[in-house]
Design a protein around this motif. Structure first.
Motif, PDB file in Angstrom:
ATOM      1  N   PHE A 212       0.817  -1.209   0.000  1.00 30.70           N
ATOM      2  CA  PHE A 212       0.000   0.000   0.000  1.00 30.70           C
ATOM      3  C   PHE A 212       0.857   1.268   0.000  1.00 30.70           C
ATOM      4  O   PHE A 212       0.360   2.339  -0.313  1.00 30.70           O
ATOM      5  CB  PHE A 212      -1.033   0.019   1.144  1.00 30.70           C
ATOM      6  N   PHE A 215       1.521   2.244  -3.682  1.00 32.09           N
ATOM      7  CA  PHE A 215       0.233   2.634  -4.262  1.00 32.09           C
ATOM      8  C   PHE A 215      -0.161   4.039  -3.779  1.00 32.09           C
ATOM      9  O   PHE A 215      -0.667   4.854  -4.545  1.00 32.09           O
ATOM     10  CB  PHE A 215      -0.852   1.613  -3.926  1.00 32.09           C
ATOM     11  N   GLN A 217       1.912   6.315  -3.006  1.00 38.18           N
ATOM     12  CA  GLN A 217       2.759   7.240  -3.758  1.00 38.18           C
ATOM     13  C   GLN A 217       2.220   7.442  -5.159  1.00 38.18           C
ATOM     14  O   GLN A 217       2.221   8.555  -5.688  1.00 38.18           O
ATOM     15  CB  GLN A 217       4.185   6.696  -3.826  1.00 38.18           C
ATOM     16  N   ALA A 218       1.738   6.348  -5.757  1.00 36.82           N
ATOM     17  CA  ALA A 218       1.206   6.451  -7.113  1.00 36.82           C
ATOM     18  C   ALA A 218      -0.065   7.305  -7.144  1.00 36.82           C
ATOM     19  O   ALA A 218      -0.440   7.819  -8.181  1.00 36.82           O
ATOM     20  CB  ALA A 218       0.918   5.060  -7.676  1.00 36.82           C
ATOM     21  N   LYS A 219      -0.731   7.438  -5.998  1.00 36.00           N
ATOM     22  CA  LYS A 219      -1.904   8.307  -5.943  1.00 36.00           C
ATOM     23  C   LYS A 219      -1.494   9.768  -5.814  1.00 36.00           C
ATOM     24  O   LYS A 219      -2.330  10.659  -5.814  1.00 36.00           O
ATOM     25  CB  LYS A 219      -2.776   7.934  -4.737  1.00 36.00           C
ATOM     26  N   GLY A 220      -0.203  10.001  -5.644  1.00 35.70           N
ATOM     27  CA  GLY A 220       0.281  11.370  -5.574  1.00 35.70           C
ATOM     28  C   GLY A 220       0.185  11.963  -4.174  1.00 35.70           C
ATOM     29  O   GLY A 220       0.345  13.162  -3.999  1.00 35.70           O
ATOM     30  N   LEU A 221      -0.080  11.126  -3.167  1.00 34.43           N
ATOM     31  CA  LEU A 221      -0.207  11.651  -1.809  1.00 34.43           C
ATOM     32  C   LEU A 221       1.130  12.230  -1.347  1.00 34.43           C
ATOM     33  O   LEU A 221       2.191  11.828  -1.813  1.00 34.43           O
ATOM     34  CB  LEU A 221      -0.665  10.536  -0.858  1.00 34.43           C
ATOM     35  N   LYS A 225       1.594  12.689   4.404  1.00 33.47           N
ATOM     36  CA  LYS A 225       0.385  11.873   4.502  1.00 33.47           C
ATOM     37  C   LYS A 225       0.752  10.381   4.488  1.00 33.47           C
ATOM     38  O   LYS A 225       0.179   9.579   5.228  1.00 33.47           O
ATOM     39  CB  LYS A 225      -0.546  12.212   3.324  1.00 33.47           C
ATOM     40  N   TYR A 230      -0.298   6.218   6.479  1.00 37.45           N
ATOM     41  CA  TYR A 230      -0.068   4.854   6.013  1.00 37.45           C
ATOM     42  C   TYR A 230       0.936   4.115   6.895  1.00 37.45           C
ATOM     43  O   TYR A 230       0.586   3.155   7.577  1.00 37.45           O
ATOM     44  CB  TYR A 230       0.401   4.869   4.550  1.00 37.45           C
TER      45      TYR A 230
ATOM     46  N   GLY B  96      -1.587  10.265  -9.932  1.00 39.66           N
ATOM     47  CA  GLY B  96      -2.944  10.161  -9.403  1.00 39.66           C
ATOM     48  C   GLY B  96      -3.895  11.095 -10.126  1.00 39.66           C
ATOM     49  O   GLY B  96      -5.098  10.893 -10.113  1.00 39.66           O
ATOM     50  N   LEU B 101      -2.154   4.720 -11.393  1.00 36.29           N
ATOM     51  CA  LEU B 101      -1.759   3.312 -11.387  1.00 36.29           C
ATOM     52  C   LEU B 101      -2.903   2.451 -10.882  1.00 36.29           C
ATOM     53  O   LEU B 101      -3.570   2.790  -9.904  1.00 36.29           O
ATOM     54  CB  LEU B 101      -0.539   3.127 -10.477  1.00 36.29           C
ATOM     55  N   LEU B 110      -4.573  -1.519  -0.977  1.00 31.63           N
ATOM     56  CA  LEU B 110      -5.439  -0.598  -0.240  1.00 31.63           C
ATOM     57  C   LEU B 110      -4.974  -0.539   1.213  1.00 31.63           C
ATOM     58  O   LEU B 110      -4.475  -1.525   1.754  1.00 31.63           O
ATOM     59  CB  LEU B 110      -6.897  -1.073  -0.314  1.00 31.63           C
ATOM     60  N   GLN B 119     -10.632   6.362   1.679  1.00 32.32           N
ATOM     61  CA  GLN B 119      -9.485   6.092   0.824  1.00 32.32           C
ATOM     62  C   GLN B 119      -9.658   6.646  -0.585  1.00 32.32           C
ATOM     63  O   GLN B 119      -8.723   7.167  -1.173  1.00 32.32           O
ATOM     64  CB  GLN B 119      -9.257   4.580   0.754  1.00 32.32           C
ATOM     65  N   GLU B 122      -9.037  10.367  -0.433  1.00 33.87           N
ATOM     66  CA  GLU B 122      -7.668  10.878  -0.298  1.00 33.87           C
ATOM     67  C   GLU B 122      -7.180  11.542  -1.585  1.00 33.87           C
ATOM     68  O   GLU B 122      -6.589  12.620  -1.555  1.00 33.87           O
ATOM     69  CB  GLU B 122      -6.711   9.751   0.069  1.00 33.87           C
ATOM     70  N   GLY B 123      -7.420  10.843  -2.704  1.00 36.57           N
ATOM     71  CA  GLY B 123      -6.957  11.376  -3.984  1.00 36.57           C
ATOM     72  C   GLY B 123      -7.663  12.673  -4.349  1.00 36.57           C
ATOM     73  O   GLY B 123      -7.031  13.634  -4.796  1.00 36.57           O
ATOM     74  N   ALA B 172      -9.943  -0.055  -6.671  1.00 36.91           N
ATOM     75  CA  ALA B 172      -8.642   0.423  -7.150  1.00 36.91           C
ATOM     76  C   ALA B 172      -8.784   1.082  -8.522  1.00 36.91           C
ATOM     77  O   ALA B 172      -8.155   2.110  -8.793  1.00 36.91           O
ATOM     78  CB  ALA B 172      -7.644  -0.729  -7.205  1.00 36.91           C
ATOM     79  N   MET B 175     -10.225   4.480  -8.006  1.00 35.49           N
ATOM     80  CA  MET B 175      -9.223   5.434  -7.540  1.00 35.49           C
ATOM     81  C   MET B 175      -8.326   5.859  -8.691  1.00 35.49           C
ATOM     82  O   MET B 175      -7.868   7.004  -8.750  1.00 35.49           O
ATOM     83  CB  MET B 175      -8.386   4.804  -6.431  1.00 35.49           C
TER      84      MET B 175
END
Ligand SMILES: Nc1ncnc2c1ncn2[C@@H]1O[C@H](COP(=O)(O)OP(=O)(O)OP(=O)(O)O)[C@@H](O)[C@H]1O
Ligand code: SF4
Ligand SMILES: [Mg+2]
Lengths: 314, 349
Positions: A212, A215, A217-221, A225, A230, B96, B101, B110, B119, B122-123, B172, B175
């Motif tokens: 996770f 992932f 990081q891939a969401k750009g968080l 955060k 996490y 994102g 991804l 997740l 969750q 968040e994005g 996923a 997201m």
């Protein structure tokens, strides 16, 4: 959730029972006669006989256990072989000093070990990690009494910043009480920190390897955060468990540190009971420390289950 | 060539991308000179044996190659923006939002301690901070409904482990697509799922492309899935792309012996797709010391058939256009692609 909590508590009961049997048996397993062992072979035979009668040592084991454990259940831990005082009174007397030192030491340790363990675990293999890991190894190798003596020499004897030893109840003189707490608390806190830091580090290392994290990081968080929401959030249950385990080293360390700083806590009681062969006292302390350890870990487990939604189901 | 090309143009342009992992005493060059282009609304399959560098390439596109690994060269342009020139903060802002991804195992990807709704939020909260909370709530339900999650209003309050694997994967996907990215990177998005759910997720990717014109890079071991949903396919071997072209053309007449071997390894219709493409005899070369010549030479049936020409082991073949057949963009990294056609054409087994 409630069912989980109940089942955990029920599981702790046989442990407590086992502990009581062990503490009871331990004293009876000592070769020879505890009274003789205590008074010596040249002890007055009349006194020996009186004590033996008083402590019921000539009755069958099972009835001795039955009497002892019903007493314990009522809060009566028996009478000290040595001082002839009720053990529960002696121990209750020691609780404030014990808690004051343990709490302060735990605070010191939390402030040192958790940040160090997190910093090391977030970047395993980094220079900071190697530095912290070597420091914990060094810390494990240095005995608490050596560390305590060193601190005492430097800060109390040479620099005269704080008194070297002794205890004043907080209620009597808060300022002096805190000044007296400082050195033993730092010593004990430093002594248990290596364990806590290592447990913290491994909990964090384990968490950052979970998938996770990439992932997130891939969401750009943001890195902030990711580390808070996490990594630390997911490591938290393990940190709580680590804290529970650390209580064991806290107990062990307090025996040495209290003796060194002349601190009238339960740790000193252990040392003196062993030296004086006060078996009734040893028996009671075994039970109390064991019970404390079981209870603390039970509480930690319940807290963990609150923190991790996956545990609540099982 | 793409069915839905509203915005049109090239979404992703990668040139000569290289990624290295320094080990003690040696260096693994896991990705070595990858060129690729993805147009808007296009679904491009990426196939190749385990260890061929598919995932590392995808992570490099996202700027997520982790220490000690690093991108040592090349250029990645997303809608014209050169990513190599961006700092970590700017890159994170793109991730994102402009490129997203879809992980292979959503169950593990997740956050286990956070509710689904939070969750997905968040994005949104990160990339659209000006959006009022109430509005975000509506968008969360909306996107979950769009990926076919049943009863989204109850699901948002659940934890990931309370959902089935297929549902987790849908979350996923939600997201991944919620901010309408230009590029969606799906690294084996169906490997953890059973066959019927796999088909549903593939269907979902097609829907996403249909609805938002998102370009998709679809990494898989499953040639059948490539044939089903992809427009083009890239074949990777030993850190390089060895063949590219439209799915129809590549499947009909592979231009590289490795591709041909992959196609030959497809199980008969109705059979389980293979977990890994291991049916080709031999093993890929050591990534710490790539061979001078063709990286497939050791295992190449064509080379043997041609009587072991010296070029194969002495000269590294370049990615060359296959003029003799197919449309533009049909390329292969082999010295003798035409011999392969003849061999296939005249194949008598
Ligand atoms: N963290 C790492 N350290 C060292 N080498 C790595 C690391 N990650 C990847 N590699 C190297 O990169 C190569 C490509 O790995 P990658 O994960 O991209 O393969 P893949 O094509 O995605 O395989 P799979 O189909 O199994 O997912 C591997 O051969 C490995 O040697
Ligand atoms: S260059 Fe030679 S070894 Fe490489 S794929 Fe072509 S025929 Fe095979
Ligand atoms: Mg992979």
């Amino acid at each position: 959730m409630l069912r989980y909590a109940l089942s955990r508590v029920l599981l702790a009961l046989p442990l407590l029972f086992g502990l009581s049997v062990l503490s009871f048996i331990y004293v009876r397993l000592i070769p020879g006669d505890p009274i003789v062992a205590m008074l010596g072979v040249n002890g007055n035979p009349a006194l020996v006989a009186r004590l033996r009668e008083q402590f019921g040592l000539d009755r069958p084991l099972l009835s001795q256990y039955g009497e002892w454990i019903t007493g314990v259940a009522r809060g009566d831990l028996g009478v000290s072989f040595r001082s002839q005082m009720p053990i529960s009174t002696i121990i209750v007397d020691r609780i404030p000093a014990t808690l004051q030192l343990a709490g302060a030491a735990l605070l010191v340790s939390l402030l040192i070990a958790i940040p160090a363990g997190v910093a090391a675990g977030m970047r395993p293999g980094s220079r900071l990690d190697s530095l912290i890991t070597s420091a914990t190894l060094f810390g494990l190798a240095v005995p608490a009494f050596f560390l305590g003596t060193l601190l005492m020499l430097v800060f109390a004897v040479n620099l005269r910043l704080v008194p070297s030893q002794g205890y004043v109840p907080f209620a009597d003189d808060p300022m002096q009480s805190l000044r007296l707490t400082l050195l033993p608390a730092v010593t004990l806190g430093l002594a248990i920190s290596p364990y806590l830091a290592r447990l913290t580090r491994s909990a964090v290392v384990e968490t950052i390897q979970e998938s996770f994290v990439p992932f997130a990081q891939a969401k750009g968080l943001t890195p902030r955060k990711i580390s808070m929401g996490y990594v630390l959030r997911n490591a938290l249950p393990s940190l709580v468990a680590a804290l529970g385990v650390t209580v064991a080293s806290l107990i062990a360390g307090s025996i040495v540190v209290e003796a060194l700083f002349n601190w009238p806590g339960m740790g000193r009681l252990v040392a003196s009971a062993v030296v004086e062969r006060d078996y009734a006292m040893i028996e009671a302390l075994l039970l109390i420390y064991g019970g404390l350890f079981i209870t603390v870990n039970l509480v930690c487990e319940l807290v963990q289950s609150v923190l991790d939604p996956r545990v609540r189901l099982t | 060539m793409t069915p839905l090309d509203e915005t049109g143009g090239t979404v992703l342009e990668v040139r000569d991308l290289a990624v290295e992992f320094p080990l003690t005493g040696s260096v693994v060059r896991a990705v070595d000179g990858v060129d690729l282009d993805v147009a808007a609304g296009e679904i491009v399959g990426v196939v190749g044996e385990s260890g061929s560098g598919k995932s590392v390439t995808m992570l490099a596109l996202l700027g997520l190659v982790h220490r000690p690994g690093r991108i040592v060269g090349g250029s990645v342009r997303l809608r014209g923006t050169e990513l190599a020139g961006l700092g970590p903060r700017e890159l994170a802002r793109l991730r994102g939002r402009r490129m997203a991804l879809i992980p292979s195992d959503a169950g593990a990807a997740l956050n286990p301690v956070t509710r689904i709704g939070a969750q997905v939020d968040e994005g949104l909260a990160r990339h659209l901070p000006e959006l009022p909370r109430a509005e975000r709530q509506g968008r969360i339900l909306d996107i979950l409904r769009r990926v076919g999650l049943p009863r989204p209003d109850t699901q948002v309050r659940r934890y990931p482990h309370e959902l089935s694997g297929g549902m987790q994967q849908r979350v996923a996907v939600a997201m991944g697509v919620q901010l309408g990215p230009d590029l969606l990177i799906a690294d084996e998005p169906t490997t953890a799922l059973d066959v019927t759910i796999q088909a549903q997720i593939l269907r979902l990717l097609l829907d996403v492309r249909e609805e938002s014109g998102t370009a998709i890079l679809f990494v898989t071991h499953d040639m059948t899935a490539v044939a089903e949903i992809c427009d083009r396919v890239l074949v990777m071997y030993a850190g390089q792309i060895v063949e590219s072209g439209s799915v129809a053309e590549v499947c009909a007449a592979p231009g590289h012996p490795y591709t041909k071997a992959l196609l030959d390894a497809i199980p008969p219709l109705g059979g389980e797709p293979p977990e890994e493409l291991t049916t080709i005899p031999g093993a890929p070369p050591d990534p710490r010391a790539w061979p001078v010549g063709c990286r497939f030479a050791e295992r190449c049936p064509l080379r043997r058939r041609l009587g072991d020409p010296a070029e194969c082991t002495s000269v590294a073949p370049a990615m060359a256009t296959l003029d003799s057949r197919g449309s533009a963009g049909r390329r292969s990294r082999c010295h003798f692609p035409d011999a392969l056609v003849e061999a296939v054409g005249g194949l008598v087994r």
